[in-house]
Design an enzyme around this catalytic site. Structure first.
Site, short mmCIF file in Angstrom:
data_model
loop_
_atom_site.label_atom_id
_atom_site.label_comp_id
_atom_site.label_asym_id
_atom_site.label_seq_id
_atom_site.Cartn_x
_atom_site.Cartn_y
_atom_site.Cartn_z
N CYS A 94 3.26 23.34 -16.23
CA CYS A 94 2.89 23.37 -14.99
C CYS A 94 3.00 24.79 -14.60
CB CYS A 94 3.59 22.26 -14.20
SG CYS A 94 2.89 22.16 -12.56
N THR A 337 0.28 1.67 2.55
CA THR A 337 -1.11 1.19 2.48
C THR A 337 -2.05 1.19 3.95
OG1 THR A 337 -2.53 -0.94 2.02
CG2 THR A 337 -0.24 -1.41 3.07
N TYR A 338 -3.12 1.34 3.76
CA TYR A 338 -3.89 1.40 5.04
C TYR A 338 -4.91 0.08 5.03
CZ TYR A 338 -2.34 6.13 4.19
OH TYR A 338 -1.59 7.15 4.11
N THR A 340 -7.21 -0.46 3.22
CA THR A 340 -8.61 -0.20 2.87
C THR A 340 -8.83 -0.09 1.50
OG1 THR A 340 -8.20 2.10 3.15
CG2 THR A 340 -8.97 1.00 5.30
N THR A 349 -3.89 -4.73 -0.46
CA THR A 349 -4.10 -4.14 -1.64
C THR A 349 -2.77 -4.31 -2.51
OG1 THR A 349 -3.40 -2.08 -0.63
CG2 THR A 349 -5.65 -2.42 -0.70
N GLU A 414 -7.62 8.01 -1.59
CA GLU A 414 -7.13 6.81 -2.60
C GLU A 414 -6.70 7.17 -3.61
OE1 GLU A 414 -9.50 3.33 -0.01
OE2 GLU A 414 -10.60 4.54 -1.17
#
Lengths: 443, 855
Positions: A94, A337-338, A340, A349, A414
């Site tokens: 990296c 979490t939203y 959605t 979810t 997401e």
């Protein structure tokens, strides 16, 4: 400019990520407040923070942990901390982290000669190399002997347990952060010397799949995929079917041993010098668990050594503040979490998140007795599994195609969320193995 | 609750909850069981009220009586014993008559019989070639009413019941797979045969009726995982549940919709809880009483909650050294409970909750963490069974427990910073030698409020701690007496440790030591200078020193010894005259130095206001003393001083010197000197004339000298020399010793609040571990001056009120360095600005009208 005949370097894609257009990040970046904090402390917001800014609650926790790890009290000198990060991120090639922390290392008063390579660092740091290697690729191999080697009072440059635990947190932090960097296609900071050979991908490549996704047919296809996924989630939540013990174990093993990596790119490219000087035994990488029976390493049962009960208690004893911070970070990321999903809202979810988390633990050999690994198979499509496994185990092999080929209908934020889960689950898994070894060493 | 309860429970239900308590006591009152700790008065009280409730609880009484007989009879005389299990245990449970114990774990599920001689394996419940995960137990419980009934909680989320009466090999009776995640705990109702409760990682608790295939009711904690569930022993309908987020909830089994009460008990998960067994001897006056609940958590605490009041109240708290995995009240001992930890610590502790600082008893047999503890018999406090991850099952006898109290020293002795001595001991010891305590002694009896004594005076029958009531005496040192530590402070402030050439440092420190009337240290510094100064050009350093201090280095080293000897022996009058002249000379030097080298005082200009005066005073006082001719100091001070801090070498050289007139006066004091040192001094004086001796030659001697100082308690000298000599000596002394010295010295310095000196020492040290000290605790937490909230962000803007914190009242800019403020009105700002301001005005620069005072 062109008229002047200057040979322009290939224009860097603007923004923090090769995968995600900057507009989207700015659009969704609701993290103004957290960002300003980062801005104040560092004078600028780096690309990682910008990406995480899509999830401000997490970013907040992450920054606090990172700050405590790198800046605040701790047994290790500041420059050492950066050097350990360099060593750890070099294992995953990296360049972003290596360069970032090389600068920080020098700022913290580190000895410039160390940057010439691991052999120039003090033997004490060199001893870490084995642990670094194992933590990065196969943490389940870590045993109390590895700990003993480092802590054993007879050794020349011995590590105290407190120092060691900080080093372990630093290393696993860097490994998982490297996963995040590769997984989100984070681009080098403007001031970092853009080593062309290390470019993740050309911008053209990165954009094309997305354009294709807008193609009408694929669009509707993708919409259907989402619908299907939601139906499956409902199903998983409701089903109360019984499985035999055998079946459960088989399912776990199937997930664990499933070979998902593309073997096309087996030809091992020679490691660029900027990494190889920090890496010993570069051929040591994650290895798929062989099918059951053939010297399969023992599974770690989550009920026997969990973060909440055992890991935290040990860490709390040796490095109290960090235990609290990590505990909070794990809690935040698991609860994030939203409600959605793609274009749908008010969705629970939790099963999906749990499936991703447990899947990552599964490929690291941690098994939950109370989880039905069939759910993983139902909820995670193959593209997602390939992506998750690559980013978690061989982050340097992540390609834009992988990123774009799963969840085509989902928002970028997401996908970043998936990366956060991935990063934390990976970190927790590595920490658990290391802490278990320390526990065994102490008893 | 449905009316399916058994008759026994019915009675319990109908009678008031106080009656069973009393009933129980009647049994005792009639001496069915001879209780050694039943209070006579209380028994009498009960006997009088006996007729009232007799009828109501007759049935219940008989039942209990019968039960107790059973349990009593089976009690055997045992011993501490253990047996190896095949696999680590997760939990154990004992059957009602205390003859069998069940051990459950991931790979084990067996029943052992408790025989007099040892454990005997009775039954292996893990049957089948490939046992399913249902056998992988997180918890197990043996029903206390039915000796054939067991329940286990499986890691895969199943709740399983087992019936030992089944004739086939597989004793599994029922399987409930309603929980989605690992079940952490199962609990049978104490009096109800068919009622089982489970608590799971998925956040739900379920109540099962064993006659039905499904759960009767489900309780949602609305929060994270359930770690423990326990039916109340007293209250038929109540159970407590503890949660991973630190909460404890109380539920009524009749009302699955909502918990009755919730409180936060711990930070982090609450791993366990246990209701007080409530023996009837206690709390008889309370009518509706739920009693005490003990909880243990990851935060390493055990807390005892009084659940009987409207608001749950924490009444006791025990701090352990590791997260608490299990807690169990000890039968028949009201204040005792046993705990074991989840990580690192393998011992089982029995605590008296009223004495939370030291365990009452400890069982140290296990080699890995203890996972299950249970008292063998509900009415027998002397047997404890435990299972562990080290694959052993133990029966501990209370008489074999180790008692930390016995090893603890009941007398305490401590020196205060300034030479005060505090001494705590049993009162009986303290009263006798009253006549001995003479000057400056103050005795504080146990009741003195200013000096609280942490022992309980009220004797309790069940209390088995040795009753120690102690008295604390404080001996104050007289002002200026030699016991005081002024010399230490002054030395610490005046020594130079770096910043000058080696020879000068030594010379300076020698002067300092001499000035403070510490001739041996002074000589040591001089010797060090001579030994380690460049041998190639001794003249240079000599000249240097001559110019600097006016002393001839060689001659000086001897004349000073003589002088110090003279100080101790007054009868050397013939020498005093010329010494006197020399000394005044030296004192002049001292005065000069004082005026220029007053850095110690300079610190105080903005030092802590609290201690300013004292320290300044003591400094001045000492300086004055130093300016007077030293031999006028009271002679009595010396012997005392030598008892505590040894400075023995002063007379030493005199002994060796041939022309020394007589040495008798110093004989006693010099006995503790090692002969080596005297030789050392002499040999040095001779060797100096051969300038080619490498400084390395002296290293072993110097090393011994340093060790000597350190052992004598003068770690200051050892560290100072170590720092000044630096590389010359460092390699000779092993790292750990050095670290030890540094730590001790730094600790001392910090106790005297000599922060600057301690920091200098840390900076100059070469030990890795010491240098790290400066990297620790460098964080300063500040609150915003506007909204009084903590400033979490970096930078100077409060993220709550968006104002700049700590603004200078004069220039209205943020103060980023030294901030000085008035303690009266709490306004302030940059140090320079405020100083300037105060030259012009007496009022606060913020305009609040306060007449500010800055010290």
């Amino acid at each position: 400019m062109k008229e002047a005949g200057v040979d322009l370097p290939q224009a860097l894609p603007s923004g923090p990520s090769a995968f995600i257009p900057i507009e989207e990040i700015l659009e969704e970046g609701a993290a103004q407040e957290v960002m300003s904090g980062a801005l104040l402390s560092e004078g600028r917001v780096n690309h990682i923070n910008m990406m995480m800014g899509l999830h401000p609650t997490y970013l907040n926790c992450f920054l606090r942990t990172q700050n405590a790890l790198l800046q605040l009290d701790g047994p290790l000198p500041l420059s050492w901390r950066h050097f350990i990060i360099i060593l750890a991120s070099a294992r995953h090639q990296c360049s972003y982290l290596v360069q970032h922390h090389s600068t920080a290392f020098l700022l913290a008063g580190g000895d410039e000669s160390w940057l010439r390579g691991l052999h120039c660092a003090p033997p004490k740091i060199q001893h870490l190399q084995t642990l670094n290697k194992l933590l990065a690729h196969r943490p389940w191999i870590i045993t109390q002997e590895h700990i003993q080697e480092l802590v054993c009072p007879g050794a020349e440059a011995r590590w105290s347990l407190a120092e060691l635990i900080q080093a372990i947190v630093l290393m696993s932090h860097a490994h998982s952060l490297a996963s995040f960097v590769w997984g989100c296609g984070i681009l080098p900071e403007p001031e970092q010397s853009g080593d062309q050979s290390l470019q993740l991908c050309s911008p053209t490549e990165s954009c094309s799949p997305r354009d294709k996704a807008r193609n009408h047919q694929e669009w509707s296809e993708a919409v259907n995929e989402v619908k299907l996924l939601m139906e499956r989630m409902m199903m998983v939540q409701q089903q109360g079917e019984e499985f035999t013990q055998e079946e459960m174990v088989t399912r776990f093993e199937r997930e664990r041993t499933e070979s998902l990596l593309e073997h096309a790119d087996v030809q091992r490219s020679v490691l660029p010098d900027c990494f190889s000087r920090f890496v010993v035994d570069a051929d040591f990488t994650y290895q798929d668990f062989s099918p059951r029976g053939v010297q399969a390493p023992p599974t770690m049962r989550a009920q026997d050594y969990s973060w909440e009960d055992h890991g935290f208690s040990l860490m709390n004893r040796l490095y109290g503040e960090m235990a609290q911070l990590l505990d909070e970070k794990f809690q935040v990321v698991c609860a994030l979490t939203y409600h959605t999903m793609a274009m749908h809202s008010h969705v629970d979810t939790s099963t999906l998140r749990k499936a991703i988390w447990n899947y990552i633990h599964c490929i690291y050999g941690i098994r939950y007795d109370d989880y039905n690994y069939g759910e993983v198979n139902q909820l995670l499509e193959r593209g997602l599994k390939v992506y998750v496994k690559t980013v978690a185990c061989h982050p340097e092999k992540t390609t834009p195609r992988m990123y774009f080929s799963f969840w085509r209908q989902f928002r970028h934020s997401e996908k970043v969320h998936v990366n956060l889960l991935l990063m934390e689950a990976r970190m927790q898994a590595a920490l658990l193995y290391a802490l278990r070894a320390i526990t065994r060493y102490m008893t | 609750m449905r009316r399916e309860v058994t008759s026994a429970a019915n009675v319990n239900n109908d009678s008031t909850s106080a009656s069973p308590e009393r009933a129980h006591l009647f049994i005792k009152g009639q001496c069915v069981i001879p209780y050694e700790d039943v209070n006579r008065d209380r028994v009498n009280v009960c006997v009088t009220s006996r007729t009232d409730c007799h009828a109501r609880c007759n049935f219940y009484l008989e039942l209990r009586l019968e039960m107790e007989k059973m349990t009593r009879v089976s009690t055997v005389n045992g011993r501490t014993m253990f047996c190896h299990l095949d696999a680590p245990a997760n939990a154990i449970s004992v059957c009602r008559d205390a003859t069998q114990v069940v051990v459950a774990g991931r790979n084990i599920f067996k029943i052992y019989g408790l025989e007099e001689e040892g454990f005997v394996e009775r039954l292996n419940l893990r049957v089948g070639r490939k046992p399913s995960l249902n056998f992988s137990c997180a918890d197990v419980m043996w029903h206390q009413m039915d000796e054939n009934l067991l329940a286990t909680a499986a890691t895969n989320g199943a709740v399983v019941t087992w019936n030992l009466a089944r004739s086939c090999r597989n004793k599994q009776e029922q399987l409930f797979t309603e929980h989605k995640r690992t079940v952490n705990k199962v609990c049978f109702h104490p009096t109800e045969v068919n009622m089982l409760l489970s608590g799971s990682q998925d956040g739900f608790m379920k109540c099962f009726d064993l006659r039905k295939k499904e759960s009767v009711s489900t309780f949602s904690g609305q929060s994270e995982s359930v770690r423990d569930v326990q039916f109340s022993i007293k209250d038929y309908f109540t159970f407590a549940a503890s949660f991973e987020n630190g909460n404890v909830q109380l539920w009524d089994i009749r009302r699955p919709d909502r918990y009755e009460r919730m409180f936060t008990a711990h930070t982090g998960p609450v791993f366990c809880c246990d209701w007080h067994p409530e023996d009837s001897t206690f709390h008889m006056h309370k009518v509706l009483h739920r009693g005490w609940l003990a909880t243990g958590g990851r935060d390493k605490m055990v807390k005892v909650w009084d659940m009987s009041t409207n608001r749950v109240k924490e009444i006791y708290c025990v701090q352990t050294i590791a997260s608490v995995a299990r807690v169990k009240w000890r039968p028949e001992r009201r204040y005792h409970l046993a705990t074991c930890s989840m990580m690192v610590d393998h011992n089982i502790y029995v605590w008296d909750v009223r004495r939370p600082f030291i365990p009452f008893a400890t069982f140290e047999e296990h080699k890995d963490v203890t996972t299950g503890i249970v008292w063998r018999n509900q009415h027998d406090p002397y047997y404890l069974l435990s299972g562990s991850k080290d694959s052993t099952l133990y029966q501990h006898m209370f008489k074999d427990a180790s008692r930390p109290v016995d090893r603890a020293n009941p007398e305490g002795l401590c020196f205060g910073l300034f030479g005060d001595l505090a001494f705590a001991a049993k009162e009986s010891l303290m009263t006798a030698p009253q006549s001995v305590g003479d000057v400056g002694r103050k005795t504080y009896p146990g009741g003195d409020r200013r000096y609280p004594i942490f022992f309980f005076k009220k004797p309790d029958v069940t209390e088995q701690f040795a009753q120690v009531s102690s008295a604390l005496s404080v001996f104050e040192s007289e002002a200026g007496s030699s016991v005081g530590m002024d010399w230490f402070i002054n030395t610490a402030k005046s020594y130079l440790l770096s910043g000058k050439p080696f020879a000068e440092l030594c010379e300076h420190n020698a002067q300092v030591a001499k000035k403070l009337n510490r001739p041996q240290e002074s000589t040591t510094w001089t010797m060090l200078r001579i030994m380690f100064s460049e041998p190639a050009n001794p003249s240079l350093s000599t000249n240097h020193n001559l110019n600097k201090s006016g002393n001839l280095p060689l001659v000086n080293s001897f004349s000073m010894k003589e002088m110090s000897a003279a100080l101790n022996e007054r009868n050397k009058e013939n020498r005093q005259d010329n010494l006197h002249s020399l000394e005044t000379n030296l004192n002049n030097n001292d005065e000069n130095e004082e005026t220029e080298g007053s850095e110690g005082q300079a610190e105080y200009l903005f030092g802590d206001a609290e201690l300013d005066d004292d320290d300044l005073y003591s400094m001045e006082h000492d300086n004055q003393a130093a300016e007077e001719p030293e031999y006028l100091l009271p002679q009595e001070a010396f012997p005392l001083r030598h008892e505590i801090m040894d400075h023995p070498s002063a007379p030493e050289p005199v002994q060796e010197k041939p022309e020394s007139p007589h040495v008798s006066g110093s004989e006693t004091e010099s006995t503790c000197l090692t002969p080596m040192e005297s030789i050392n001094l002499i040999s040095v004086s001779q060797l100096l004339f051969s300038p080619h001796l490498p400084p390395k030659f002296f290293c072993p001697i110097v090393k011994e000298m340093l060790c000597y100082y350190a052992e004598q308690g003068d770690v200051q000298m050892a560290v100072s020399v170590l720092i000044v000599l630096g590389d010359r000596i460092r390699k000779e002394i092993d790292e750990l010793t050095q670290e030890h010295w540094y730590m001790s010295y730094i600790d001392l310095l910090q106790r005297f609040e000599l922060w600057n000196v301690s920091n200098e020492v840390i900076k100059l040290s070469t030990c890795g571990a010491i240098m790290c000290l400066n990297q620790a605790s460098t964080t300063l937490h500040i609150n915003c001056s506007n909204c009084k909230r903590p400033m979490s962000n970096k930078g100077w803007i409060c993220d709550r009120c968006h104002q700049c914190a700590s603004v200078c009242a004069v220039c209205h800019h943020v103060v980023k360095g030294l901030f000085v403020w008035c303690q009266g009105c709490s306004h302030g700002g940059h140090l320079e600005h405020v100083m300037e301001w105060l030259k012009q005005s007496k009022h606060c620069p913020a305009g609040c009208g306060h007449l500010c005072e800055y010290t």
